[in-house]
Design a protein around this motif. Structure first.
Motif, PDB file in Angstrom:
ATOM      1  N   VAL A 493      24.374  39.332  34.614  1.00  0.00           N
ATOM      2  CA  VAL A 493      24.386  38.308  34.772  1.00  0.00           C
ATOM      3  C   VAL A 493      24.444  36.836  34.968  1.00  0.00           C
ATOM      4  O   VAL A 493      23.716  35.718  35.189  1.00  0.00           O
ATOM      5  N   ILE A 494      24.596  36.966  36.366  1.00  0.00           N
ATOM      6  CA  ILE A 494      24.882  36.122  37.500  1.00  0.00           C
ATOM      7  C   ILE A 494      23.526  36.010  37.485  1.00  0.00           C
ATOM      8  O   ILE A 494      22.868  34.360  37.227  1.00  0.00           O
ATOM      9  N   GLY A 495      21.824  36.595  37.382  1.00  0.00           N
ATOM     10  CA  GLY A 495      21.020  36.238  37.682  1.00  0.00           C
ATOM     11  C   GLY A 495      20.529  35.104  36.486  1.00  0.00           C
ATOM     12  O   GLY A 495      19.995  34.271  36.826  1.00  0.00           O
ATOM     13  N   ALA A 496      20.420  36.235  35.277  1.00  0.00           N
ATOM     14  CA  ALA A 496      20.766  35.466  33.891  1.00  0.00           C
ATOM     15  C   ALA A 496      21.256  33.864  34.022  1.00  0.00           C
ATOM     16  O   ALA A 496      20.210  33.500  33.411  1.00  0.00           O
ATOM     17  N   ALA A 497      22.223  33.346  34.561  1.00  0.00           N
ATOM     18  CA  ALA A 497      22.486  32.890  34.047  1.00  0.00           C
ATOM     19  C   ALA A 497      22.097  31.256  34.653  1.00  0.00           C
ATOM     20  O   ALA A 497      21.870  30.146  34.994  1.00  0.00           O
ATOM     21  N   GLY A 498      21.968  31.820  35.952  1.00  0.00           N
ATOM     22  CA  GLY A 498      21.533  31.550  37.230  1.00  0.00           C
ATOM     23  C   GLY A 498      19.609  30.672  36.720  1.00  0.00           C
ATOM     24  O   GLY A 498      20.019  29.275  36.180  1.00  0.00           O
ATOM     25  N   ILE A 499      18.781  31.168  35.860  1.00  0.00           N
ATOM     26  CA  ILE A 499      17.937  31.050  35.288  1.00  0.00           C
ATOM     27  C   ILE A 499      17.755  30.437  34.254  1.00  0.00           C
ATOM     28  O   ILE A 499      17.346  29.592  33.523  1.00  0.00           O
ATOM     29  N   SER A 500      18.601  30.686  33.386  1.00  0.00           N
ATOM     30  CA  SER A 500      19.399  29.632  32.246  1.00  0.00           C
ATOM     31  C   SER A 500      19.286  27.746  32.462  1.00  0.00           C
ATOM     32  O   SER A 500      18.983  27.597  31.591  1.00  0.00           O
ATOM     33  N   ASN A 501      20.031  28.025  33.663  1.00  0.00           N
ATOM     34  CA  ASN A 501      20.142  26.312  33.854  1.00  0.00           C
ATOM     35  C   ASN A 501      18.219  25.864  33.948  1.00  0.00           C
ATOM     36  O   ASN A 501      17.685  24.813  34.128  1.00  0.00           O
ATOM     37  N   LEU A 502      17.313  26.627  33.689  1.00  0.00           N
ATOM     38  CA  LEU A 502      15.941  25.972  33.739  1.00  0.00           C
ATOM     39  C   LEU A 502      15.626  25.347  32.298  1.00  0.00           C
ATOM     40  O   LEU A 502      14.594  24.894  32.231  1.00  0.00           O
ATOM     41  N   GLN A 503      16.853  25.346  31.467  1.00  0.00           N
ATOM     42  CA  GLN A 503      16.708  25.172  29.946  1.00  0.00           C
ATOM     43  C   GLN A 503      16.169  23.070  29.738  1.00  0.00           C
ATOM     44  O   GLN A 503      16.170  22.537  29.175  1.00  0.00           O
ATOM     45  N   ALA A 504      17.054  22.794  30.785  1.00  0.00           N
ATOM     46  CA  ALA A 504      16.827  22.265  31.068  1.00  0.00           C
ATOM     47  C   ALA A 504      15.671  21.132  31.556  1.00  0.00           C
ATOM     48  O   ALA A 504      15.277  20.091  31.796  1.00  0.00           O
ATOM     49  N   THR A 505      15.404  22.123  32.831  1.00  0.00           N
ATOM     50  CA  THR A 505      13.241  21.016  32.894  1.00  0.00           C
ATOM     51  C   THR A 505      11.873  21.769  31.907  1.00  0.00           C
ATOM     52  O   THR A 505      12.941  22.277  30.438  1.00  0.00           O
ATOM     53  N   ASP A 506      11.555  21.040  31.996  1.00  0.00           N
ATOM     54  CA  ASP A 506       9.866  21.057  31.382  1.00  0.00           C
ATOM     55  C   ASP A 506       9.557  22.379  31.983  1.00  0.00           C
ATOM     56  O   ASP A 506       8.550  21.831  32.718  1.00  0.00           O
ATOM     57  N   MET A 507       9.279  23.505  31.679  1.00  0.00           N
ATOM     58  CA  MET A 507       9.075  24.399  31.959  1.00  0.00           C
ATOM     59  C   MET A 507       7.385  25.012  31.511  1.00  0.00           C
ATOM     60  O   MET A 507       7.040  26.163  31.295  1.00  0.00           O
ATOM     61  N   HIS A 508       6.783  24.339  30.292  1.00  0.00           N
ATOM     62  CA  HIS A 508       5.622  24.050  30.671  1.00  0.00           C
ATOM     63  C   HIS A 508       4.383  23.025  30.777  1.00  0.00           C
ATOM     64  O   HIS A 508       3.309  23.662  31.527  1.00  0.00           O
ATOM     65  N   SER A 509       5.848  22.529  32.144  1.00  0.00           N
ATOM     66  CA  SER A 509       4.996  22.161  33.226  1.00  0.00           C
ATOM     67  C   SER A 509       4.772  22.689  34.298  1.00  0.00           C
ATOM     68  O   SER A 509       5.429  23.547  34.752  1.00  0.00           O
ATOM     69  N   SER A 510       3.456  22.952  35.317  1.00  0.00           N
ATOM     70  CA  SER A 510       2.745  23.761  36.367  1.00  0.00           C
ATOM     71  C   SER A 510       3.359  23.632  37.086  1.00  0.00           C
ATOM     72  O   SER A 510       4.103  24.397  38.196  1.00  0.00           O
ATOM     73  N   ARG A 511       3.974  22.323  37.275  1.00  0.00           N
ATOM     74  CA  ARG A 511       4.744  21.920  38.626  1.00  0.00           C
ATOM     75  C   ARG A 511       5.875  22.477  38.372  1.00  0.00           C
ATOM     76  O   ARG A 511       6.206  23.233  39.175  1.00  0.00           O
ATOM     77  N   ASN A 512       6.866  22.465  37.902  1.00  0.00           N
ATOM     78  CA  ASN A 512       8.380  23.502  37.520  1.00  0.00           C
ATOM     79  C   ASN A 512       8.071  24.818  38.317  1.00  0.00           C
ATOM     80  O   ASN A 512       8.711  25.562  38.510  1.00  0.00           O
ATOM     81  N   ILE A 513       6.795  25.619  37.020  1.00  0.00           N
ATOM     82  CA  ILE A 513       6.619  26.799  37.050  1.00  0.00           C
ATOM     83  C   ILE A 513       6.211  27.685  38.679  1.00  0.00           C
ATOM     84  O   ILE A 513       6.759  27.905  39.058  1.00  0.00           O
ATOM     85  N   PHE A 514       5.570  26.765  39.381  1.00  0.00           N
ATOM     86  CA  PHE A 514       5.029  26.747  40.828  1.00  0.00           C
ATOM     87  C   PHE A 514       6.184  26.997  41.704  1.00  0.00           C
ATOM     88  O   PHE A 514       6.788  27.775  42.230  1.00  0.00           O
TER      89      PHE A 514
END
Length: 637
Positions: A493-514
């Motif tokens: 759950v801690i790991g998922a909670a950390g990844i959930s912070n990415l919902q504020a970013t544009d994860m369609h962006s290749s920059r953010n994925i990198f």
């Protein structure tokens, strides 16, 4: 204003025929809405009759099915959003019996990690054969964790976040105690040669422990200055979701080895514990259990309680613990320590017999603290990692508890109070510092109970556990695989909670994925390689080697560092990086139940300080003068 309800048309100012047309349209709309209400509330027979009437009304109800479908869809979406809301917000106070049960659950959630720290340090302190002193260290760390929790929730970040020992400080501590000058004498490794009451043996471990606690106190000054000076608030301008996400995620993901080691002592018991927690928290959370209740109006009656949603961790531990007890007394589990599954027994620990009934930890109980320069440098590096972990926990806790993102003054105050907590921990001689507990942040997401009152009561429990030795020792009988099964759920759950912070970013962006992908993968590769090749770090200066070893083997530091560096140097807009959504609260966000006032100081301190304009220049103090002025202007307008 026209009172169309009572048809007071002569009192209305007319502009040609527009207002009459508007009146007709409004009456038509009101008729349609009344019809929808009747359709929804009437019986099936009445609905069929109303449908016949509706057909006769012709064009007036032609668009009604679309409206009703839209309303149904809206209600479904609202109901789905409600499931993500906490049952109790930060400022809510559950009934007293729920507060006790939930606070006790937080105590049990943190119990394994808090107890593990003194047991890990005992070998480096030459105390592996002195169970009585180990018990005293456990009592001390519980006592200090309770004090720091009360201090943090009352005057610190003011979020429902538990304080306890930090593994970020354990790593440099183990490295320091493993150096040749601090290596334990050979005779202390042999239980038959150790006389725990001899002055010689006492001098061996007190020398190491007092040097460790003095160095922790000096290193904690760095954290105090960083927090109360407001420098951490300034740095937060450059720390966004792409820095916080890998940091929090790696807190959970990097602990897979510890979780596997615990669960591997008996995979059947560990799996059972995990399945029970998952079953209670995900599949049975909608089931209301009737319980007896009493009130002055209803007298003795039954009340429905969503007990599985509120206490899945506690229930999972208790059920598994009880089953292990049955398997122990029936000799189903092996009694030979060398056989697989022995650690699933509940009679492995003798802590209950060795612990005293009553003890009160106090500063300097092991002697006068001393300072070691190498220890200070290594522990400061560990505290740096702890700070970044805590900041991530603040944001995760705010998100899970329905509070807005913490403002800079709250973060500064939280880090400063944690520094004070580390100073207190060093003075009491716990051999460790203090930090926010990620496990308990994860518990908020599972139980949906984010009440500050529950965490305060949990702090009181920990203080009492630190003084009642035998009562606290009862819980050392929790089998290792039960703790491992809980870790499988908690750390995930801690790991998922950390990844959930990415919902504020544009994860369609290749920059953010990198940025995120490189930060995560590097944080797994580099520490793993350094641990397998420790001889690579050899600068000739042991203090530098220790600092580098600590930093380069800490996954969350590597991930946070690369995330911070790349996010602030690679070109990208603030909206793309998620900084707009990170710093501002969407008023339509269904999870945000509290206002920023949740971070205000208690007892009316904020209101009192707001009358002084100079308070705005104190980085850790909230100041409402400016906002109050705007509110008054808005009310005038």
């Amino acid at each position: 204003m026209c009172d169309f309800k009572h048809h007071k048309l002569p009192l209305c100012r007319r502009k040609g025929g527009d207002e009459a047309d508007e009146f007709v349209l409004k009456k038509k709309s009101e008729t349609e809405e009344q019809l929808v209400f009747l359709v929804e509330m009437a019986s099936e027979r009445e609905s069929r009759e109303l449908d016949t009437i509706a057909c006769d009304m012709g064009q007036q109800v032609n668009d009604q099915p679309g409206k009703e479908a839209a309303r149904t869809e809206g209600r479904s979406a609202a109901a789905e959003e409600d499931t993500n809301k906490p049952l109790y917000g930060v400022t809510d106070v559950p009934p007293w019996y729920l507060c006790i049960i939930l606070a006790f659950q937080h105590y049990l959630t943190a119990f394994g990690a808090i107890v593990a720290i003194p047991l890990i340090l005992s070998e480096g302190l030459c105390l592996q054969h002195d169970r009585l002193t180990q018990g005293s260290l456990i009592n001390s760390i519980f006592f200090v964790s309770g004090l720091c929790t009360l201090l943090q929730v009352t005057f610190g970040i003011r979020l429902p976040i538990l304080q306890g020992g930090t593994f970020a400080v354990v790593t440099p501590t183990v490295a320091i105690l493993s150096t040749p000058e601090w290596k334990c004498p050979a005779w202390t490794q042999n239980a038959s040669l150790v006389n725990t009451s001899s002055p010689e043996f006492k001098d061996v471990w007190t020398t190491r422990l007092t040097a460790l606690q003095g160095s922790i106190m000096v290193a904690s000054v760095f954290q105090i200055l960083l927090g109360f000076s407001g420098l951490i608030g300034f740095l937060m301008r450059f720390i966004g979701p792409l820095t916080i996400a890998p940091t929090i995620a790696l807190i959970g993901l990097s602990l897979y080895d510890a979780a596997g080691a615990k669960a591997g002592t008996h995979w059947g018991i560990a799996t059972m514990t995990s399945v029970l927690i998952i079953l209670f928290s995900q599949y049975l959370k909608r089931i209301a259990v009737p319980i007896p209740a009493y009130s002055s109006t209803k007298k003795l009656h039954t009340s429905k309680l969503y007990i599985f949603q509120m206490m899945p961790i506690l229930l999972g531990i208790l059920v598994s613990w009880f089953i292990c007890y049955i398997l122990t007394i029936s000799d189903v589990l092996p009694s030979n320590p060398s056989q697989y599954g022995y650690l699933a027994r509940t009679d492995v620990s003798n802590a209950i017999r060795d612990a005293s009934w009553f003890t009160v930890p106090y500063p300097g109980q092991w002697g006068v603290p001393t300072v070691n320069l190498a220890a200070v440098l290594g522990l400061t590096a560990g505290i740096m990692c702890s700070i970044l972990e805590s900041v991530g926990d603040y944001y995760a806790c705010a998100r899970l508890s329905g509070a807005p993102p913490p403002p800079s003054h709250a973060i500064s105050r939280g880090i400063g109070v944690e520094g004070l907590g580390s100073l207190i921990a060093g003075a009491f001689g716990t051999g460790n510092g203090t930090t926010s507990f990620s496990e308990n942040v994860a518990a908020l997401g599972i139980t949906k109970v984010a009440s500050r009152a529950v965490i305060l009561l949990s702090g009181v429990f920990m203080v009492l556990m630190g003084m009642l030795g035998k009562f606290g020792a009862i819980f050392t009988t929790i089998p290792a695989p039960v703790i491992g099964g809980m870790f499988l759920v908690m750390f995930g759950v801690i790991g998922a909670a950390g990844i959930s912070n990415l919902q504020a970013t544009d994860m369609h962006s290749s920059r953010n994925i990198f940025v995120f992908g490189f930060s995560m993968f590097s944080a797994l590769v580099i520490p793993n390689w350094i641990q397998k090749n420790p001889q690579f770090l050899n600068t000739g200066v042991k203090e530098v080697d220790q600092v580098l070893h600590v930093l380069l083997t800490t996954n969350m530091f590597i991930g946070g560092f690369f995330g911070f560096l790349l996010d602030n140097t690679a070109p990208g807009t603030k909206r793309e990086r998620g900084l707009f959504a990170w710093s501002k609260v969407d008023p339509e966000d269904s999870n945000t139940l509290e206002s920023e006032e949740v971070y205000d100081l208690p007892f009316g301190i904020t209101a009192f300080l707001s009358s002084y304009s100079w308070v705005r220049y104190i980085p850790f103090c909230p100041w409402r003068g400016h906002s109050s002025q705007h509110k008054s202007e808005d009310s005038i307008l």
